[in-house]
Design a protein around this motif. Structure first.
Motif, PDB file in Angstrom:
ATOM      1  N   ARG A  14       2.283   1.789  -3.612  1.00 59.27           N
ATOM      2  CA  ARG A  14       1.570   2.336  -4.397  1.00 59.27           C
ATOM      3  C   ARG A  14       1.312   3.813  -4.217  1.00 59.27           C
ATOM      4  NH1 ARG A  14      -1.629  -2.626  -3.684  1.00 59.27           N
ATOM      5  NH2 ARG A  14      -2.713  -1.838  -2.031  1.00 59.27           N
ATOM      6  N   GLN A  58       0.843  -1.188   0.176  1.00 57.91           N
ATOM      7  CA  GLN A  58      -0.005  -0.033  -0.056  1.00 57.91           C
ATOM      8  C   GLN A  58       0.994   1.132  -0.042  1.00 57.91           C
ATOM      9  OE1 GLN A  58      -3.277   0.288  -0.419  1.00 57.91           O
ATOM     10  NE2 GLN A  58      -3.332   2.423  -0.052  1.00 57.91           N
ATOM     11  N   LYS A 113       8.776  -0.626  -4.646  1.00 53.01           N
ATOM     12  CA  LYS A 113       8.406  -1.881  -4.990  1.00 53.01           C
ATOM     13  C   LYS A 113       9.324  -2.867  -5.252  1.00 53.01           C
ATOM     14  CE  LYS A 113       4.396  -3.906  -7.057  1.00 53.01           C
ATOM     15  NZ  LYS A 113       3.008  -3.807  -7.961  1.00 53.01           N
TER      16      LYS A 113
END
Length: 441
Positions: free
Chosen positions: A35, A32, A41
């Motif tokens: 994002r 989360q 990531k």
């Protein structure tokens, strides 16, 4: 073990149990954050202690700097350690600080994202990297990590250590827990006498005082070609900068600009502390009828531009060189303050709100010498900006005082290196006995 010690031990065990229970939820939480641009990531496994780089042979010092400010502060320290052939593993907790490390240090240090303070992640991290010494910066205390380092007899040191009044009062409410943690530190090198006494009161020993090593940092760099281009666009307009601003402060900056624009032909340079808020900040400014030029879009600054929005990473040196008056944020609507030494050493008169506990000593020195002024609210900020923009003599006196004061504040890096000597000298000797692999730094 008395009752207080038993309570502290139980509290730390509960912290560990909660962490174990949160482990299954940590990966969705990190996704989360990724994002939202707050995690890398591609490198999330590093947050669970999985390495993405090879450990070099020889002694290794682990240095953790939570975010951009701490990373910038210890760049000179890391360079000193590398001059002694000690390998440095730098961990950070934010994407922006990782980018700063890459841009300023390249491959001279090894960068990893810091593992979550969960036992499996910390153990995996320490099993692989096996640091000889661990150094935290400013106020980083993680119970599980500290316990694991202590169990492995790896000394943990806190440098440039500070403690805000609020943090000290909070720790004092749980003093047995604080003493159980802080007593595990091998050394604390504090920014000021008050910070040093606070750490002693909480159980840390030994504690030394060095001053703030941010005063020894190099001035943030600037691309002279880009700077010259913007100077041509700005021409002779009056400018001021609001830097490291937090939510709510940008609206105050907009109000100040609108109040002063008609009198001064003002250009306001606005640099949010978190560049990813650029869209949000631009939308707010446009709602107020202001014309915005964004650095990320390479928008030109025209005569109609009200706000130059500095929504990039690593270009504070550019923004501060386009003005000689800077308001430093996280001090009116948010608490703690941001580093006032950068604008002062780059020739800016400094304004700030009153909530500056994280930089208390630096502000005290700058205010005492006449290079910084504290404003209580938006109205007082507008009046101070107007006065200094229209009074060249007063502004010049503040600028000169800031340059002198920041020069006087230097010396903390040397004091820190002296304090670390007993821990790093053996590593330096050991490093010279390890054959260098071809192509290593």
């Amino acid at each position: 073990m008395n009752a207080s010690e038993a309570a502290a031990s139980f509290a730390l065990k509960v912290y560990g149990w909660v962490g174990q229970g949160a482990l299954p939820l940590s990966r969705p939480w990190l996704f989360q954050r990724a994002r939202k641009g707050k995690e890398d990531k591609a490198r999330l496994n590093e947050r669970f202690g999985y390495p993405s780089r090879e450990r070099p042979a020889g002694p290794l010092l682990w240095l953790h700097a939570a975010s951009v400010g701490e990373t910038m502060a210890v760049i000179p320290l890391m360079r000193e350690l590398r001059r002694r052939d000690i390998h440095v593993l730098l961990t950070t907790g934010t994407v922006t600080s990782a980018e700063i490390a890459r841009d300023r240090l390249g491959d001279t240090v090894i960068h990893q994202y810091v593992p979550l303070d969960l036992r499996p992640a910390v153990q995996r991290f320490l099993d692989y990297w096996q640091p000889d010494v661990a150094i935290g910066v400013e106020s980083e205390i993680w119970p599980t990590t500290l316990a694991e380092l202590n169990q492995r007899q790896i000394p943990q040191i806190l440098v440039n250590a500070r403690m805000s009044d609020r943090s000290f009062q909070r720790w004092m409410r749980y003093k047995p827990v604080a003493e159980a943690l802080f007593s595990k530190l091998a050394l604390v090198i504090a920014q000021s006498d008050l910070d040093g006494q606070n750490f002693r009161d909480l159980g840390a020993w030994p504690v030394q005082v060095s001053g703030n090593i941010k005063a020894d940092s190099d001035a943030p760099p600037c691309d002279d070609v880009v700077r010259a281009s913007y100077n041509v666009q700005i021409r002779n307009r009056k400018t001021w900068a609001a830097i490291s601003t937090f939510d709510g402060e940008e609206a105050i900056v907009a109000m100040v600009h609108r109040a002063l624009k008609a009198h001064t032909g003002l250009l306001t340079i606005l640099v949010p502390r978190h560049p990813e808020r650029g869209d949000e900040v631009e939308a707010m400014l446009k709602e107020k009828g202001l014309v915005v030029a964004r650095r990320t879009r390479n928008d030109p600054i025209t005569d109609e531009t009200d706000i130059f929005l500095g929504d990039t990473i690593g270009e504070m040196g550019l923004y501060l060189r386009l003005t000689d008056l800077a308001f430093v944020g996280r001090s009116l609507t948010a608490d703690g303050g941001q580093n006032p030494m950068e604008p002062a050493m780059l020739g800016c008169a400094v304004l700030s709100g009153p909530k500056v506990s994280n930089f208390r000593d630096a502000y005290q020195q700058l205010v005492r010498k006449g290079s910084a002024r504290v404003v209580r609210d938006a109205e007082m900020l507008a009046k101070a900006v107007h006065f200094l923009l229209t009074n060249d003599l007063a502004r010049t006196k503040m600028i000169d005082a800031g340059l002198e004061t920041t020069q006087e504040m230097r010396g903390a890096l040397a004091a820190t290196m002296k304090g670390l000597e007993a821990h790093i000298s053996p590593l330096s000797v050991q490093a010279k006995l390890v054959p260098r692999a071809a192509g290593t730094n």
